[in-house]
Design an enzyme around this catalytic site. Structure first.
Site, PDB file in Angstrom:
ATOM      1  N   GLN A  27      13.694 -14.293   5.667  1.00 44.03           N
ATOM      2  CA  GLN A  27      12.470 -14.889   5.523  1.00 44.03           C
ATOM      3  C   GLN A  27      11.915 -14.850   4.091  1.00 44.03           C
ATOM      4  OE1 GLN A  27       8.860 -13.141   6.977  1.00 44.03           O
ATOM      5  NE2 GLN A  27       7.922 -15.228   7.894  1.00 44.03           N
ATOM      6  N   TYR A  77       8.651  -4.106  15.316  1.00 41.97           N
ATOM      7  CA  TYR A  77       8.273  -4.213  13.994  1.00 41.97           C
ATOM      8  C   TYR A  77       8.954  -2.955  13.287  1.00 41.97           C
ATOM      9  CZ  TYR A  77       4.853  -7.496  15.691  1.00 41.97           C
ATOM     10  OH  TYR A  77       4.379  -8.541  16.360  1.00 41.97           O
ATOM     11  N   TYR A  91      31.665  34.923  -4.045  1.00 42.02           N
ATOM     12  CA  TYR A  91      32.249  33.445  -3.615  1.00 42.02           C
ATOM     13  C   TYR A  91      33.275  33.181  -2.999  1.00 42.02           C
ATOM     14  CZ  TYR A  91      33.625  28.811  -4.398  1.00 42.02           C
ATOM     15  OH  TYR A  91      34.250  27.486  -4.156  1.00 42.02           O
ATOM     16  N   GLU A 134      -7.412 -12.560  15.921  1.00 34.97           N
ATOM     17  CA  GLU A 134      -7.321 -11.865  14.768  1.00 34.97           C
ATOM     18  C   GLU A 134      -8.742 -11.341  14.241  1.00 34.97           C
ATOM     19  OE1 GLU A 134      -4.472 -10.593  13.530  1.00 34.97           O
ATOM     20  OE2 GLU A 134      -3.648 -11.303  15.482  1.00 34.97           O
ATOM     21  N   ASP A 146       8.034  -1.482  10.708  1.00 38.36           N
ATOM     22  CA  ASP A 146       6.940  -0.334  10.248  1.00 38.36           C
ATOM     23  C   ASP A 146       6.290   0.417  11.626  1.00 38.36           C
ATOM     24  OD1 ASP A 146       5.495  -2.490  11.169  1.00 38.36           O
ATOM     25  OD2 ASP A 146       4.554  -2.600   9.027  1.00 38.36           O
ATOM     26  N   ASN A 176       1.169   1.747   6.989  1.00 38.33           N
ATOM     27  CA  ASN A 176       0.832   0.627   5.938  1.00 38.33           C
ATOM     28  C   ASN A 176       0.761   1.727   4.518  1.00 38.33           C
ATOM     29  OD1 ASN A 176       0.427  -1.704   7.187  1.00 38.33           O
ATOM     30  ND2 ASN A 176      -1.322  -0.731   8.144  1.00 38.33           N
ATOM     31  N   THR A 214       3.233 -13.923  11.031  1.00 37.13           N
ATOM     32  CA  THR A 214       4.249 -13.260  12.034  1.00 37.13           C
ATOM     33  C   THR A 214       5.060 -14.341  12.915  1.00 37.13           C
ATOM     34  OG1 THR A 214       2.103 -12.901  13.466  1.00 37.13           O
ATOM     35  CG2 THR A 214       3.181 -11.090  12.073  1.00 37.13           C
ATOM     36  N   ARG A 228       0.765  -1.225   0.032  1.00 35.97           N
ATOM     37  CA  ARG A 228      -0.110  -0.002   0.062  1.00 35.97           C
ATOM     38  C   ARG A 228       0.933   1.243  -0.159  1.00 35.97           C
ATOM     39  NH1 ARG A 228      -3.948  -0.987   4.888  1.00 35.97           N
ATOM     40  NH2 ARG A 228      -2.870  -2.906   5.202  1.00 35.97           N
ATOM     41  N   ARG A 240      43.552  46.673 -13.213  1.00 39.91           N
ATOM     42  CA  ARG A 240      42.486  46.715 -13.947  1.00 39.91           C
ATOM     43  C   ARG A 240      42.819  47.584 -15.324  1.00 39.91           C
ATOM     44  NH1 ARG A 240      40.144  50.024  -9.179  1.00 39.91           N
ATOM     45  NH2 ARG A 240      40.970  52.230  -9.714  1.00 39.91           N
TER      46      ARG A 240
HETATM   47  C1  UD1 Z   1      -0.506  -8.085  13.515  1.00 40.04           C
HETATM   48  C2  UD1 Z   1      -1.002  -8.932  14.536  1.00 40.04           C
HETATM   49  C3  UD1 Z   1      -2.469  -8.216  15.277  1.00 40.04           C
HETATM   50  C4  UD1 Z   1      -1.983  -6.815  15.541  1.00 40.04           C
HETATM   51  C5  UD1 Z   1      -1.426  -6.033  14.464  1.00 40.04           C
HETATM   52  C6  UD1 Z   1      -0.952  -4.590  14.959  1.00 40.04           C
HETATM   53  C7  UD1 Z   1      -0.385 -11.235  14.171  1.00 40.04           C
HETATM   54  C8  UD1 Z   1      -0.933 -12.468  13.516  1.00 40.04           C
HETATM   55  N1  UD1 Z   1      -1.244 -10.358  14.157  1.00 40.04           N
HETATM   56  O1  UD1 Z   1      -1.704  -8.074  12.383  1.00 40.04           O
HETATM   57  O2  UD1 Z   1      -2.810  -8.845  16.221  1.00 40.04           O
HETATM   58  O3  UD1 Z   1      -3.191  -6.024  15.854  1.00 40.04           O
HETATM   59  O4  UD1 Z   1      -0.221  -6.848  13.743  1.00 40.04           O
HETATM   60  O5  UD1 Z   1      -0.434  -4.209  13.694  1.00 40.04           O
HETATM   61  O6  UD1 Z   1       0.513 -10.998  14.489  1.00 40.04           O
HETATM   62  N2  UD1 Z   1       5.775  -9.745   8.945  1.00 40.04           N
HETATM   63  C9  UD1 Z   1       6.819 -10.408   8.352  1.00 40.04           C
HETATM   64  N3  UD1 Z   1       6.641 -11.792   8.061  1.00 40.04           N
HETATM   65  C10 UD1 Z   1       5.546 -12.353   7.887  1.00 40.04           C
HETATM   66  C11 UD1 Z   1       4.280 -11.520   8.288  1.00 40.04           C
HETATM   67  C12 UD1 Z   1       4.529 -10.271   8.833  1.00 40.04           C
HETATM   68  O7  UD1 Z   1       7.953  -9.809   8.660  1.00 40.04           O
HETATM   69  O8  UD1 Z   1       5.388 -13.555   7.520  1.00 40.04           O
HETATM   70  C13 UD1 Z   1       5.778  -8.435   9.588  1.00 40.04           C
HETATM   71  C14 UD1 Z   1       5.312  -7.413   8.332  1.00 40.04           C
HETATM   72  O9  UD1 Z   1       6.276  -6.923   7.524  1.00 40.04           O
HETATM   73  C15 UD1 Z   1       4.623  -6.249   9.311  1.00 40.04           C
HETATM   74  C16 UD1 Z   1       4.389  -7.103  10.702  1.00 40.04           C
HETATM   75  O10 UD1 Z   1       5.195  -8.483  10.529  1.00 40.04           O
HETATM   76  O11 UD1 Z   1       5.713  -5.340   9.837  1.00 40.04           O
HETATM   77  C17 UD1 Z   1       2.999  -7.341  11.111  1.00 40.04           C
HETATM   78  O12 UD1 Z   1       2.411  -8.151   9.865  1.00 40.04           O
HETATM   79  P1  UD1 Z   1       1.106  -7.996   9.269  1.00 40.04           P
HETATM   80  O13 UD1 Z   1       0.775  -9.037   8.545  1.00 40.04           O
HETATM   81  O14 UD1 Z   1       0.753  -6.555   8.929  1.00 40.04           O
HETATM   82  O15 UD1 Z   1       0.299  -8.290  10.613  1.00 40.04           O
HETATM   83  P2  UD1 Z   1      -1.437  -7.933  11.011  1.00 40.04           P
HETATM   84  O16 UD1 Z   1      -2.247  -8.333   9.983  1.00 40.04           O
HETATM   85  O17 UD1 Z   1      -1.249  -6.295  10.649  1.00 40.04           O
HETATM   86 CA    CA Z   2      -0.791  -4.744   9.342  1.00 41.34          CA
END
Ligand code: UD1
Ligand code: CA
Length: 455
Positions: A74, A101, A365, A153, A103, A226, A80, A16, A439
């Site tokens: 990964q 995280y 300058y 979730e 982000d 995001n 996660t 996004r 000059r």
């Molecule tokens: C996750 C949480 C949710 C929480 C939310 C907060 C889980 C299952 N859910 O959801 O409870 O409210 O964050 O923002 O954990 N990432 C990886 N590898 C992966 C998957 C994700 O590095 O395989 C990283 C992503 O880059 C991201 C972060 O983990 O920065 C969160 O992943 P995302 O899939 O966005 O989780 P949410 O669905 O937002």
């Molecule tokens: Ca997310």
């Protein structure tokens, strides 16, 4: 106290953002989000910072010089829980593990410190936040005794669970020993077909751990990014916090909403900062300094009482006490101005040392030069420092007066108290107290008749 290991998840794509740049490299306050998180982990005293990367892994590594980061790739983003599992071989059994995280850049160190400080093998620490609109987040499920029992979730939640406003920030801490037991047993039989890290909460409860819940002082601390709208929101929050800090420390800001600090800014007392000033890199400002509107100041040291007037651009410079700069001055790297100097409008300096009380007031300058004390450089003076291949220096002694519209062809040296006549092109050294004039001589022709228009 058991060693602290921080795991930063940063493998996701961030589609996004609509960007060729991996999401975690998008900047807040001029620094990639990931670098903010790494900085936080360092401040927490992490023994090792494990960063899980996937999308754009090479780009992320290329801009992150930190040798202290343990990169874990990964290659497929399966959730996660799967992401943290990639780090298990690198975690000592006795480690306290904090999951952050890439982000979520602006969590305060104090907030996290409180979570990990008391952590032992009998507890799991969770950071939650209560939102008016909990949409999209994992919900914190509590029992009748108000104890946390699980996280569900959004996509797996029942109607009544979706009404819960306390949500998971994603940030948690638990001992490595437990992660090693639990993560390999995660299942992806859920609405998203992912291995959820959040499933370990119910496991911890089953194993009799206590779940200790902390909340941040401000919801922005745990806001993830995001899209670019959320990035801009965090940028504004960060800048407002910096503005508040500066005011608390003794700066008057013409408008706290119109200052941007993209680096480390330290200040003395009684600073005045007008609107639309941008600070970058490491800047220190002494007491009683005023900075006019529209200035850009990067990697600079400004001593007490200096005045930086409107629209000046300063980079890699040191400015002495009570110096007066601008308006519209450009100080480039290697500029060192002593006390009581003046550099005025449309003057550019580079690798130039200027002695106390000297002035370069207009349209000049001055590069690769050194000026003694009380030198006056007239309007439109140019140091011709470059022959197209090499650079040369210009030396100007104490008390020299350089007339307007002078070219100083380097290498050249003007000794103390010499005077340069206006409009000169100086190619040879000038001795102490001499007058140099170079000059064309003026001829006045009397009885001159102007040409007439021919038929
Ligand atoms: C996750 C949480 C949710 C929480 C939310 C907060 C889980 C299952 N859910 O959801 O409870 O409210 O964050 O923002 O954990 N990432 C990886 N590898 C992966 C998957 C994700 O590095 O395989 C990283 C992503 O880059 C991201 C972060 O983990 O920065 C969160 O992943 P995302 O899939 O966005 O989780 P949410 O669905 O937002
Ligand atoms: Ca997310």
């Amino acid at each position: 106290m058991n060693p602290l290991h921080v795991v930063i998840l940063a493998a996701g794509q961030g589609s996004r953002m609509k960007s060729a740049l991996p999401k975690v490299l998008h900047g807040v306050a001029g620094r990639p989000m990931l670098h903010h998180v790494i900085g936080t982990a360092k401040q927490l005293g992490a023994e090792t910072i494990h960063t899980v990367i996937g999308h754009g892994a090479d780009q992320v590594k290329a801009v992150t010089p930190e040798t202290s980061v343990n990169w874990v790739v990964q290659s497929e983003q399966l959730g996660t829980g799967h992401a943290v599992a990639q780090v298990l071989p690198d975690l000592p059994d006795d480690a306290r593990v904090l999951v952050l995280y890439g982000d979520v850049p602006l969590t305060r160190v104090e907030t996290l410190e409180a979570m990990v400080a008391e952590l032992d093998e009998r507890a799991l620490a969770l950071l939650t936040v209560t939102l008016d609109d909990p949409g999209g987040y994992g919900r914190i499920v509590r029992n009748d005794a108000d104890q946390v029992t699980s996280i569900v979730e959004q996509k797996d939640a029942t109607e009544s669970q979706r009404a819960i406003r306390e949500v998971n920030t994603g940030i948690l801490a638990v001992s490595a020993k437990h992660l090693k037991n639990w993560l390999p047993t995660l299942s992806n039989a859920n609405a998203q077909g992912e291995y959820y890290l959040t499933d370990i909460i119910a496991m911890a409860v089953d194993h009799g751990l206590s779940i200790s819940v902390a909340q941040p002082g401000n919801a922005y601390e745990v806001q993830g990014v995001n899209n670019r709208l959320q990035l801009a929101e965090l940028e504004r929050w960060y800048q407002r916090r910096e503005a508040d800090r500066l005011m608390t420390e003794g700066a008057t800001l013409a408008d706290p909403a119109r200052i941007d600090v993209r680096g480390d800014l330290t200040i003395g007392n009684d600073i005045l900062i007008d609107v639309n000033v941008v600070f970058e890199g490491k800047v220190s400002i002494g007491s009683g300094v005023s900075i006019g509107p529209g200035c850009v100041i990067k990697d600079a040291r400004i001593a007490d009482g200096a005045q930086i007037k409107a629209h000046s651009v300063i980079e890699g410079a040191t400015i002495g006490a009570n110096a007066q700069i601008g308006p519209f001055a450009r100080l480039r790297p290697g500029t060192e101005l002593a006390a009581d100097t003046k550099v005025g409008n449309f003057v550019e300096t580079k690798k130039t040392v200027v002695g106390e009380g000297s002035k370069i007031n207009h349209l000049s300058y001055v590069g690769d030069a050194s000026l003694g004390r009380n030198v006056n450089v007239g309007a439109g003076t140019i140091t011709c420092n470059y022959d197209g291949v090499n650079k040369f220096r210009t030396e100007i002694g104490d008390g020299v007066f350089v007339g307007s519209n002078t070219s100083l062809v380097a290498p050249v040296s003007i000794s103390a108290d010499a005077t340069i006549g206006a409009g000169s092109t100086i190619t040879r050294d000038v001795a102490d107290s001499e007058l140099a004039v170079a000059r064309g001589r003026q001829r006045n022709i009397s009885g001159w008749e102007r040409p007439k228009k021919s038929d």
